[in-house]
Design a protein around this motif. Structure first.
Motif, mmCIF file in Angstrom:
data_model
loop_
_atom_site.group_PDB
_atom_site.id
_atom_site.type_symbol
_atom_site.label_atom_id
_atom_site.label_comp_id
_atom_site.label_asym_id
_atom_site.label_seq_id
_atom_site.Cartn_x
_atom_site.Cartn_y
_atom_site.Cartn_z
ATOM 1 N N PHE A 429 0.817 -1.210 0.000
ATOM 2 C CA PHE A 429 0.000 0.000 0.000
ATOM 3 C C PHE A 429 0.855 1.266 0.000
ATOM 4 C CE2 PHE A 429 -3.734 -2.504 1.794
ATOM 5 C CZ PHE A 429 -4.441 -2.434 0.607
ATOM 6 N N ASN A 430 2.005 1.219 0.679
ATOM 7 C CA ASN A 430 2.922 2.358 0.636
ATOM 8 C C ASN A 430 3.349 2.657 -0.785
ATOM 9 O OD1 ASN A 430 3.042 3.150 3.278
ATOM 10 N ND2 ASN A 430 4.983 2.182 3.731
ATOM 11 N N GLY A 431 3.693 1.598 -1.518
ATOM 12 C CA GLY A 431 4.121 1.767 -2.901
ATOM 13 C C GLY A 431 3.028 2.334 -3.776
ATOM 14 N N LEU A 432 1.802 1.835 -3.606
ATOM 15 C CA LEU A 432 0.664 2.325 -4.397
ATOM 16 C C LEU A 432 0.398 3.798 -4.110
ATOM 17 C CD1 LEU A 432 -1.789 -0.694 -4.055
ATOM 18 C CD2 LEU A 432 -0.659 0.063 -6.157
ATOM 19 N N MET A 433 0.548 4.190 -2.846
ATOM 20 C CA MET A 433 0.282 5.567 -2.450
ATOM 21 C C MET A 433 1.333 6.517 -3.008
ATOM 22 S SD MET A 433 -0.478 6.735 1.450
ATOM 23 C CE MET A 433 -1.393 8.229 1.841
ATOM 24 N N ALA A 434 2.558 6.014 -3.150
ATOM 25 C CA ALA A 434 3.644 6.872 -3.612
ATOM 26 C C ALA A 434 3.510 7.258 -5.080
ATOM 27 C CB ALA A 434 4.989 6.174 -3.382
ATOM 28 N N ILE A 435 2.900 6.403 -5.893
ATOM 29 C CA ILE A 435 2.860 6.621 -7.349
ATOM 30 C C ILE A 435 2.217 7.952 -7.736
ATOM 31 C CG2 ILE A 435 1.974 5.736 -9.548
ATOM 32 C CD1 ILE A 435 2.348 2.896 -8.348
ATOM 33 N N PRO A 436 0.969 8.245 -7.302
ATOM 34 C CA PRO A 436 0.363 9.541 -7.668
ATOM 35 C C PRO A 436 1.155 10.728 -7.138
ATOM 36 C CG PRO A 436 -1.296 8.046 -6.790
ATOM 37 C CD PRO A 436 0.033 7.439 -6.498
ATOM 38 N N ASN A 437 1.696 10.581 -5.929
ATOM 39 C CA ASN A 437 2.443 11.684 -5.323
ATOM 40 C C ASN A 437 3.722 11.976 -6.082
ATOM 41 O OD1 ASN A 437 2.966 13.614 -3.135
ATOM 42 N ND2 ASN A 437 4.593 12.207 -2.548
ATOM 43 N N LEU A 438 4.441 10.942 -6.490
ATOM 44 C CA LEU A 438 5.691 11.139 -7.223
ATOM 45 C C LEU A 438 5.441 11.788 -8.581
ATOM 46 C CD1 LEU A 438 7.507 7.771 -6.411
ATOM 47 C CD2 LEU A 438 8.088 10.043 -5.542
ATOM 48 N N ILE A 439 4.334 11.428 -9.228
ATOM 49 C CA ILE A 439 3.964 12.062 -10.503
ATOM 50 C C ILE A 439 3.748 13.555 -10.290
ATOM 51 C CG2 ILE A 439 2.183 12.204 -12.291
ATOM 52 C CD1 ILE A 439 1.758 9.176 -11.915
ATOM 53 N N ALA A 440 3.016 13.891 -9.219
ATOM 54 C CA ALA A 440 2.724 15.296 -8.920
ATOM 55 C C ALA A 440 3.992 16.072 -8.590
ATOM 56 C CB ALA A 440 1.726 15.383 -7.764
ATOM 57 N N LEU A 441 4.871 15.480 -7.794
ATOM 58 C CA LEU A 441 6.119 16.155 -7.431
ATOM 59 C C LEU A 441 6.974 16.430 -8.661
ATOM 60 C CD1 LEU A 441 7.160 14.221 -4.185
ATOM 61 C CD2 LEU A 441 6.278 16.557 -4.327
ATOM 62 N N PHE A 442 6.992 15.486 -9.574
ATOM 63 C CA PHE A 442 7.755 15.659 -10.819
ATOM 64 C C PHE A 442 7.210 16.836 -11.621
ATOM 65 C CE2 PHE A 442 8.159 14.744 -15.391
ATOM 66 C CZ PHE A 442 9.539 14.678 -15.513
ATOM 67 N N LEU A 443 5.873 16.894 -11.755
ATOM 68 C CA LEU A 443 5.239 17.936 -12.556
ATOM 69 C C LEU A 443 5.253 19.305 -11.874
ATOM 70 C CD1 LEU A 443 2.169 15.902 -13.892
ATOM 71 C CD2 LEU A 443 4.247 16.511 -15.154
ATOM 72 N N LEU A 444 5.298 19.326 -10.539
ATOM 73 C CA LEU A 444 5.262 20.586 -9.786
ATOM 74 C C LEU A 444 6.638 21.017 -9.278
ATOM 75 C CD1 LEU A 444 1.992 20.006 -7.710
ATOM 76 C CD2 LEU A 444 2.307 21.683 -9.538
ATOM 77 N N SER A 445 7.678 20.347 -9.734
ATOM 78 C CA SER A 445 9.028 20.683 -9.261
ATOM 79 C C SER A 445 9.389 22.137 -9.573
ATOM 80 C CB SER A 445 10.056 19.737 -9.879
ATOM 81 O OG SER A 445 10.036 19.805 -11.298
ATOM 82 N N GLY A 446 8.891 22.658 -10.700
ATOM 83 C CA GLY A 446 9.155 24.053 -11.052
ATOM 84 C C GLY A 446 8.540 25.012 -10.053
ATOM 85 N N THR A 447 7.358 24.692 -9.544
ATOM 86 C CA THR A 447 6.702 25.525 -8.528
ATOM 87 C C THR A 447 7.522 25.549 -7.252
ATOM 88 O OG1 THR A 447 4.537 24.948 -9.442
ATOM 89 C CG2 THR A 447 4.574 25.867 -7.219
ATOM 90 N N VAL A 448 8.064 24.401 -6.863
ATOM 91 C CA VAL A 448 8.911 24.321 -5.671
ATOM 92 C C VAL A 448 10.124 25.235 -5.820
ATOM 93 C CG1 VAL A 448 10.353 22.820 -4.237
ATOM 94 C CG2 VAL A 448 8.187 21.967 -5.153
ATOM 95 N N VAL A 449 10.738 25.203 -6.988
ATOM 96 C CA VAL A 449 11.927 26.034 -7.249
ATOM 97 C C VAL A 449 11.582 27.517 -7.129
ATOM 98 C CG1 VAL A 449 13.613 26.716 -8.997
ATOM 99 C CG2 VAL A 449 13.015 24.299 -8.714
ATOM 100 N N LYS A 450 10.460 27.938 -7.713
ATOM 101 C CA LYS A 450 10.037 29.345 -7.669
ATOM 102 C C LYS A 450 9.760 29.803 -6.240
ATOM 103 C CE LYS A 450 7.985 29.405 -12.319
ATOM 104 N NZ LYS A 450 6.706 29.494 -13.085
ATOM 105 N N LEU A 451 9.021 28.994 -5.481
ATOM 106 C CA LEU A 451 8.700 29.345 -4.102
ATOM 107 C C LEU A 451 9.964 29.430 -3.244
ATOM 108 C CD1 LEU A 451 5.544 27.092 -3.564
ATOM 109 C CD2 LEU A 451 5.570 29.581 -3.704
ATOM 110 N N THR A 452 10.868 28.480 -3.450
ATOM 111 C CA THR A 452 12.110 28.449 -2.672
ATOM 112 C C THR A 452 12.979 29.656 -2.967
ATOM 113 O OG1 THR A 452 12.063 26.018 -2.722
ATOM 114 C CG2 THR A 452 14.156 27.067 -2.147
#
Length: 461
Positions: A429-452
């Motif tokens: 279940f940990n692995g299944l939960m990580a999949i959607p989150n990792l996709i989102a983090l990949f796509l939103l990495s630019g937002t993280v950079v801007k905020l930081t």
């Protein structure tokens, strides 16, 4: 049960195979590179900022948590059986080298969790009760747009399913193991099946009392429980290390060399470097939750206006959880001289044996108390996570109380079920939960950079 175990084994093998390792490590590496390794570059700032804010305990008058309560709730969920039973299991199945891979996952996990917390606070909302709600499901929907809502719902669904195993059943199993081991050390005679059932019922009632009291009660309980349990465990563990200081060089040799040649330190039983890596990374994620996104759900409740400032807590959490506490657990097991049966599942009893081999049977009472505190706090933290996922999934807060009642009484099941299967299901279940989150983090990495970038330019830190 055998059929369930077979199905879970097939799914688990796929989820935690080579693709999963590439995704988890790859996203952590991407976020590290894009933030210019903020976990190293701003480590001192993170420690100074987080420790300073942790002890500035102002009242969260708007119904949310203080930053201190938020980090304690997140730590309550992360500092649990993953640190004690999980590390023991990783060493038993993957050899001492699994600890090295756990460290590697933690180093990248600091950047991952920093990003999760930053995004969670930035994209959070207020619910009908006026509480802040956030986490991966919200930064997926609000950050990626409504066309990605299906991914947010998928995360919430996996989250609801995950909390029953990862957040509850495995934790209760650790509590019963700790209590049973302590009683057996003193020669007490009990019908363990009946005793464990009674323990499960008591835990279920206590969990219900805390969780049904709302976000403020959760924060109040965790801010008192977490510092106490962490300090008690760290003192006991450091004592073991000091008393076996002569074994430390050999232990670190087995960790570093065993990461690449596990068969040399496990009598040939663990012969695969990938198995060592897999167990180290999966148990590391189970422990610090970097990549799962769950800790960000608690941080989204914090009474703060700076997403990046709260994100620095993510770096601190992974460091405290994995680099400090998990390492101490590994040293207790490896330097105490306790017997390790490589290739067979192990849990809290292996860690307890490391303490008793050093201090004697009397210490089992203290380790039992520490383990119970660890596990109970984790149940509370994951109860919050599950309720937030359920609230998002059904688009109403009316499901929260029924969900929490059901969640609480899963403790009874967790007290009476097989350890090995519990851990395997939790891993899946940990692995299944990580999949959607990792996709989102990949796509939103630019937002993280801007905020930081904007935060550090504004503050000059």
């Amino acid at each position: 049960m055998e059929k369930i175990a077979q199905i879970n084994s097939l799914v688990n093998g796929f989820i935690w195979g080579v693709p999963a390792m590439i995704c988890i490590i790859g996203v952590g590496l991407l976020l590290s590179i894009r933030t210019r390794f903020i976990q190293i570059r701003k480590f001192k700032v993170a420690l100074k900022s987080t420790i300073g804010r942790m002890f500035a305990k102002k009242d969260a008058s708007d119904g949310s948590m203080t930053p201190f309560q938020a980090v304690c709730t997140a730590l309550a969920a992360t500092v649990g059986t993953g640190n004690i039973a999980g590390v023991a299991g990783a060493i038993a199945i993957g050899g001492p080298g699994a600890v090295f891979w756990m460290w590697c996952s933690a180093l990248l996990g600091m950047a991952t969790k920093f990003s999760e917390v930053t995004l969670a606070v930035h994209f959070r909302e207020r619910n009908k009760q006026g509480d802040y709600v956030g986490g991966p499901m919200y930064y997926i929907r609000n950050g990626l747009g409504k066309k990605w809502t299906w991914l947010a719902f998928l995360y919430s669904l996996f989250g609801v399913l995950t909390v029953f195993g990862t957040g509850n059943a495995t934790q209760v199993n650790t509590i019963t193991t700790a209590i049973d081991s302590a009683l057996l050390q003193f020669g007490a005679q009990f019908d363990l099946s009946k005793l464990n059932l009674a323990i499960g019922i008591i835990i279920a009632l206590l969990v219900a009392m805390v969780l049904l009291g709302g976000i403020k009660r959760i924060g109040t309980v965790t801010e008192k429980l977490v510092p106490f349990m962490a300090l008690l465990y760290v003192i006991l563990a450091i004592g073991v290390v000091i008393m076996h200081i002569g074994n430390i060089p050999a232990v670190f040799t087995s960790i570093f060399a065993g990461a690449f040649s596990p068969q040399a330190f496990t009598g040939g039983i663990v012969g695969s470097m990938f198995l060592s890596l897999k167990k180290g990374v999966s148990r590391g994620i189970f422990s610090n939750e970097a990549g799962l996104g769950t800790g960000s759900i608690a941080h989204a409740c914090a009474d703060t206006k700076e997403p990046v400032a709260q994100g620095l807590f993510g770096i601190f959490e992974v460091f405290a959880d994995t680099i400090v506490i998990c390492t101490l657990t590994a040293l207790v097991i490896l330097c105490s001289g306790t017997s390790i049966t490589y290739g067979q599942a192990a849990g809290a009893e292996l860690t307890i044996s490391g303490f008793t081999a050093t201090y004697g049977s009397w210490v089992s009472l203290f380790t039992a108390v520490a383990l119970c505190c660890f596990a109970f706090s984790t149940i509370i933290g994951w109860g919050l996570y599950g309720s937030r996922c359920a609230e998002f999934l059904f688009s109403t807060d009316k499901v929260v109380r029924p969900f929490l009642v059901i969640y609480s009484f899963v403790a009874i099941l967790g007290a009476t079920i097989d350890l090995g299967l519990l851990w395997d299901i939790a891993d899946t279940f940990n692995g299944l939960m990580a999949i959607p989150n990792l996709i989102a983090l990949f796509l939103l990495s630019g937002t993280v950079v801007k905020l930081t970038k904007a935060y550090f330019e504004k503050t000059g830190k």
